[in-house]
Design a protein around this motif. Structure first.
Motif, PDB file in Angstrom:
ATOM      1  N   VAL A  38       0.823  -1.218   0.000  1.00 15.62           N
ATOM      2  CA  VAL A  38       0.000   0.000   0.000  1.00 15.62           C
ATOM      3  C   VAL A  38       0.854   1.264   0.000  1.00 15.62           C
ATOM      4  O   VAL A  38       0.373   2.335  -0.377  1.00 15.62           O
ATOM      5  N   GLU A  84      -1.624  -9.837   3.247  1.00 12.66           N
ATOM      6  CA  GLU A  84      -1.248  -8.489   2.858  1.00 12.66           C
ATOM      7  C   GLU A  84      -2.433  -7.823   2.160  1.00 12.66           C
ATOM      8  O   GLU A  84      -3.485  -8.427   2.007  1.00 12.66           O
ATOM      9  N   THR A  85      -2.230  -6.595   1.719  1.00 10.41           N
ATOM     10  CA  THR A  85      -3.258  -5.855   0.993  1.00 10.41           C
ATOM     11  C   THR A  85      -2.797  -5.643  -0.441  1.00 10.41           C
ATOM     12  O   THR A  85      -1.651  -5.281  -0.682  1.00 10.41           O
ATOM     13  N   SER A 101      -9.318  -2.578  -3.397  1.00  9.97           N
ATOM     14  CA  SER A 101      -8.212  -3.241  -2.703  1.00  9.97           C
ATOM     15  C   SER A 101      -8.748  -4.507  -2.057  1.00  9.97           C
ATOM     16  O   SER A 101      -9.964  -4.633  -1.836  1.00  9.97           O
ATOM     17  N   TRP A 102      -7.851  -5.404  -1.793  1.00  8.23           N
ATOM     18  CA  TRP A 102      -8.222  -6.674  -1.187  1.00  8.23           C
ATOM     19  C   TRP A 102      -7.203  -6.982  -0.114  1.00  8.23           C
ATOM     20  O   TRP A 102      -6.002  -6.991  -0.368  1.00  8.23           O
ATOM     21  N   THR A 103      -7.671  -7.210   1.099  1.00  9.69           N
ATOM     22  CA  THR A 103      -6.803  -7.583   2.202  1.00  9.69           C
ATOM     23  C   THR A 103      -7.147  -9.000   2.619  1.00  9.69           C
ATOM     24  O   THR A 103      -8.323  -9.336   2.787  1.00  9.69           O
TER      25      THR A 103
END
Length: 134
Positions: A38, A84-85, A101-103
């Motif tokens: 990020v 992680e993101t 975004s994907w975490t």
């Protein structure tokens, strides 16, 4: 930690990210970015001419093979099974706005963090490359 689910054109079981286009028109990703950091969201740029067809899927290998001549899209980063993101960022001409975004958290071998139905924010853990997340 893709061990057996899907191999790239070199026969390697690398980590992967899949994007889905839920619209009825193709989306041009040229110049947009994916990253595993990020704080460095412009880490890997989609090559010119990269599109996701209407209602289609696009697989990106997260294998640090970004500049190879292998078939398919290969990002210049890997993913951590510890979590992680992953940000998806718009192009420079569109002010590098965060599009999505994907975490994800710790994942076992061959597990995949997915949205339970395409476009949803609910999470499940099952690999479904190239098919709907149902």
């Amino acid at each position: 930690d893709n061990e057996t689910i899907i191999a790239d054109s070199a026969g390697e079981f690398d980590d992967w990210i899949e994007l889905r286009n839920l619209s009825d028109t193709a989306i041009d990703l040229s110049g947009m970015y994916l990253s595993d950091n990020v704080y460095n969201p412009l880490k890997w740029s989609f090559p010119a001419g990269t599109t996701i067809e209407a209602n289609g899927y696009l697989l990106i290998w997260a294998d640090e093979d970004g500049d190879t001549e292998q078939e398919g899209l290969h990002a210049n980063f890997k993913l951590s099974s510890k979590g992680e993101t992953i940000p998806l960022v718009d192009s420079d001409t569109n002010s590098n706005l965060l599009l999505d975004s994907w975490t994800y958290q710790d994942l076992a071998d061959d597990a995949s963090a997915i949205r339970t139905s395409d476009g949803s924010r609910s999470v499940s853990f099952a690999p479904t490359p190239g098919t709907a997340n149902d």
